[in-house]
Motif scaffolding. Sequence first.
Motif, PDB file in Angstrom:
ATOM      1  N   ALA A   1      -9.085  11.811   6.169  1.00 30.46           N
ATOM      2  CA  ALA A   1      -9.281  11.309   7.323  1.00 30.46           C
ATOM      3  C   ALA A   1     -10.132   9.897   7.399  1.00 30.46           C
ATOM      4  O   ALA A   1      -9.862   8.993   8.114  1.00 30.46           O
ATOM      5  CB  ALA A   1     -10.221  12.387   8.228  1.00 30.46           C
ATOM      6  N   THR A   2     -11.075   9.817   6.462  1.00 27.05           N
ATOM      7  CA  THR A   2     -11.884   8.570   6.256  1.00 27.05           C
ATOM      8  C   THR A   2     -11.144   7.284   6.008  1.00 27.05           C
ATOM      9  O   THR A   2     -11.100   6.135   6.396  1.00 27.05           O
ATOM     10  CB  THR A   2     -12.771   8.771   4.968  1.00 27.05           C
ATOM     11  N   THR A   3     -10.066   7.523   4.930  1.00 32.52           N
ATOM     12  CA  THR A   3      -8.897   6.275   4.412  1.00 32.52           C
ATOM     13  C   THR A   3      -8.138   5.969   5.996  1.00 32.52           C
ATOM     14  O   THR A   3      -8.112   4.884   6.046  1.00 32.52           O
ATOM     15  CB  THR A   3      -8.142   7.068   3.393  1.00 32.52           C
ATOM     16  N   LEU A   4      -7.759   7.025   6.596  1.00 30.60           N
ATOM     17  CA  LEU A   4      -6.741   6.714   7.603  1.00 30.60           C
ATOM     18  C   LEU A   4      -7.651   6.191   8.799  1.00 30.60           C
ATOM     19  O   LEU A   4      -7.390   4.981   9.454  1.00 30.60           O
ATOM     20  CB  LEU A   4      -6.273   8.057   8.247  1.00 30.60           C
ATOM     21  N   ASP A   5      -9.044   6.571   9.071  1.00 25.82           N
ATOM     22  CA  ASP A   5      -9.955   5.907  10.185  1.00 25.82           C
ATOM     23  C   ASP A   5      -9.751   4.524   9.736  1.00 25.82           C
ATOM     24  O   ASP A   5      -9.832   3.700  10.749  1.00 25.82           O
ATOM     25  CB  ASP A   5     -11.191   6.528  10.054  1.00 25.82           C
ATOM     26  N   PHE A   6     -10.293   3.993   8.638  1.00 28.57           N
ATOM     27  CA  PHE A   6     -10.498   2.764   8.044  1.00 28.57           C
ATOM     28  C   PHE A   6      -9.116   1.927   8.152  1.00 28.57           C
ATOM     29  O   PHE A   6      -9.142   0.741   8.629  1.00 28.57           O
ATOM     30  CB  PHE A   6     -11.162   2.734   6.711  1.00 28.57           C
TER      31      PHE A   6
ATOM     32  N   ASP B   1      -2.946  -1.351  -8.822  1.00 29.21           N
ATOM     33  CA  ASP B   1      -4.015  -2.108  -9.199  1.00 29.21           C
ATOM     34  C   ASP B   1      -5.380  -1.401  -8.588  1.00 29.21           C
ATOM     35  O   ASP B   1      -6.503  -1.575  -9.198  1.00 29.21           O
ATOM     36  CB  ASP B   1      -3.745  -3.473  -8.496  1.00 29.21           C
ATOM     37  N   VAL B   2      -5.412  -0.846  -7.525  1.00 26.69           N
ATOM     38  CA  VAL B   2      -6.668  -0.378  -6.723  1.00 26.69           C
ATOM     39  C   VAL B   2      -6.185   0.983  -6.057  1.00 26.69           C
ATOM     40  O   VAL B   2      -5.235   1.123  -5.522  1.00 26.69           O
ATOM     41  CB  VAL B   2      -7.214  -1.282  -5.634  1.00 26.69           C
ATOM     42  N   PHE B   3      -7.299   1.970  -6.603  1.00 27.12           N
ATOM     43  CA  PHE B   3      -7.290   3.162  -5.701  1.00 27.12           C
ATOM     44  C   PHE B   3      -8.326   2.830  -4.434  1.00 27.12           C
ATOM     45  O   PHE B   3      -9.511   2.648  -4.657  1.00 27.12           O
ATOM     46  CB  PHE B   3      -7.999   4.178  -6.498  1.00 27.12           C
ATOM     47  N   LEU B   4      -7.900   3.014  -3.302  1.00 23.41           N
ATOM     48  CA  LEU B   4      -8.621   2.853  -2.168  1.00 23.41           C
ATOM     49  C   LEU B   4      -9.641   3.697  -1.916  1.00 23.41           C
ATOM     50  O   LEU B   4     -10.730   3.479  -1.504  1.00 23.41           O
ATOM     51  CB  LEU B   4      -7.828   2.602  -0.745  1.00 23.41           C
ATOM     52  N   ASP B   5      -9.361   4.847  -2.372  1.00 22.60           N
ATOM     53  CA  ASP B   5     -10.383   6.236  -2.273  1.00 22.60           C
ATOM     54  C   ASP B   5     -10.712   6.984  -3.240  1.00 22.60           C
ATOM     55  O   ASP B   5     -10.122   8.142  -3.257  1.00 22.60           O
ATOM     56  CB  ASP B   5      -9.979   6.935  -0.983  1.00 22.60           C
ATOM     57  N   PRO B   6     -11.275   6.414  -4.327  1.00 25.31           N
ATOM     58  CA  PRO B   6     -11.427   7.337  -5.441  1.00 25.31           C
ATOM     59  C   PRO B   6     -12.470   8.613  -5.151  1.00 25.31           C
ATOM     60  O   PRO B   6     -12.537   9.624  -5.749  1.00 25.31           O
ATOM     61  CB  PRO B   6     -12.231   6.411  -6.529  1.00 25.31           C
ATOM     62  N   ASP B   7     -13.363   8.338  -3.729  1.00 33.40           N
ATOM     63  CA  ASP B   7     -14.003   9.387  -3.185  1.00 33.40           C
ATOM     64  C   ASP B   7     -13.762   9.025  -1.747  1.00 33.40           C
ATOM     65  O   ASP B   7     -13.237   8.044  -1.296  1.00 33.40           O
ATOM     66  CB  ASP B   7     -15.261   9.500  -3.696  1.00 33.40           C
ATOM     67  N   ARG B   8     -14.165  10.051  -0.857  1.00 32.97           N
ATOM     68  CA  ARG B   8     -13.784   9.888   0.410  1.00 32.97           C
ATOM     69  C   ARG B   8     -14.958   9.302   1.433  1.00 32.97           C
ATOM     70  O   ARG B   8     -14.821   9.302   2.419  1.00 32.97           O
ATOM     71  CB  ARG B   8     -13.552  11.352   0.768  1.00 32.97           C
ATOM     72  N   HIS B   9     -16.059   8.826   0.727  1.00 39.64           N
ATOM     73  CA  HIS B   9     -17.082   8.191   1.646  1.00 39.64           C
ATOM     74  C   HIS B   9     -16.633   6.962   1.945  1.00 39.64           C
ATOM     75  O   HIS B   9     -15.893   6.049   1.327  1.00 39.64           O
ATOM     76  CB  HIS B   9     -18.160   7.822   0.442  1.00 39.64           C
ATOM     77  N   PRO B  10     -16.870   6.816   3.255  1.00 38.13           N
ATOM     78  CA  PRO B  10     -16.518   5.587   4.050  1.00 38.13           C
ATOM     79  C   PRO B  10     -16.932   4.448   3.389  1.00 38.13           C
ATOM     80  O   PRO B  10     -16.294   2.982   3.280  1.00 38.13           O
ATOM     81  CB  PRO B  10     -16.982   5.738   5.520  1.00 38.13           C
ATOM     82  N   GLU B  11     -18.027   4.175   2.761  1.00 40.88           N
ATOM     83  CA  GLU B  11     -18.436   2.892   2.260  1.00 40.88           C
ATOM     84  C   GLU B  11     -17.702   2.631   0.855  1.00 40.88           C
ATOM     85  O   GLU B  11     -17.242   1.205   0.642  1.00 40.88           O
ATOM     86  CB  GLU B  11     -19.878   3.244   1.792  1.00 40.88           C
TER      87      GLU B  11
ATOM     88  N   ILE C   1       0.630  -1.191   0.043  1.00 43.12           N
ATOM     89  CA  ILE C   1       0.160  -0.046   0.066  1.00 43.12           C
ATOM     90  C   ILE C   1       1.053   1.292   0.038  1.00 43.12           C
ATOM     91  O   ILE C   1       1.877   1.244   0.730  1.00 43.12           O
ATOM     92  CB  ILE C   1      -0.884   0.118   1.229  1.00 43.12           C
ATOM     93  N   ILE C   2       0.541   2.315  -0.836  1.00 49.65           N
ATOM     94  CA  ILE C   2       1.136   3.366  -0.993  1.00 49.65           C
ATOM     95  C   ILE C   2       0.288   4.591  -0.491  1.00 49.65           C
ATOM     96  O   ILE C   2      -0.861   4.472  -1.039  1.00 49.65           O
ATOM     97  CB  ILE C   2       1.819   3.814  -2.322  1.00 49.65           C
ATOM     98  N   ILE C   3       0.632   5.460   0.448  1.00 50.99           N
ATOM     99  CA  ILE C   3      -0.333   6.697   0.600  1.00 50.99           C
ATOM    100  C   ILE C   3       0.409   7.819  -0.094  1.00 50.99           C
ATOM    101  O   ILE C   3       1.570   8.260   0.257  1.00 50.99           O
ATOM    102  CB  ILE C   3      -0.246   6.926   2.291  1.00 50.99           C
TER     103      ILE C   3
END
Length: 243
Positions: free
Chosen positions: A215-220, A178-188, A29-31
């Motif tokens: 913040a949403t990504t880091l929380d998860f 391969d994947v963007f974890l947060d293309p938008d910031r919604h928790p779902e 994972i890269i941030i």
Amino acid sequence: MMTARICCLALLVLLTSGSVAKSQPRIAIIIDDLGYRLDAGQRAIDLPGPIAFAVLPGTPRARALAMHAYESGKEVLLHLPLQAEVDDLAHEPIGINLDMSRGEFGTTFERALTSVPHAIGVNSHRGSLLTRHPGHMQWLMEEIQARDNLFFIDSYTTHLSVALRIAHEAGVDARKRDVFLDPDRHPETVRREFERMKKLADQRGSIIAIGHPYATTLDFLERELPNLAAQGYELVTISELLP
């Protein structure tokens, strides 16, 4: 003869019983986008496990956060801004655009790399225009190749990117996101993409995911990263997934 037969039978039992260990799917994972906010950057660097951190060059907190990540035992990447189809490099302190000469390209790359200490690789920031141009990608790979042990990760913001092909032709160690974890910031959205990341890791054996210091990504990630090992996944450094 009897000893050899016993050994063969024992091996056959192991194979048929499924006792031979299967390697775990590996996830790196890269941030991205560190460099502007100190608090978000520090919180990201404190995430558990060998996460990599991509720092935007020339940003106010670039040097401090790169140093903090390095001192925390994390891998640091230069998050190099490349021109997108909608050109918004104007707000980035350092970036590479299509109008640059070869000399300007090299000078800008050197400035960017110098501003992010301890960078062991380069990944692209935006770049949906520039990564489509073989000539400019050749220049980029020449700059990377001229510096020992750097690698390249294509953030793959367009399916028309030729960056990975040019990297391989130039002999640069490279992979793509391969994947963007947060293309938008919604928790779902973050939850859905995290699950998709694991499914792709099961299918492919190894995978690279990119997230951002939202913040949403880091929380998860603070909640879920500690569970990966128990779920059968190995969280690894980005350099471990390079050829």
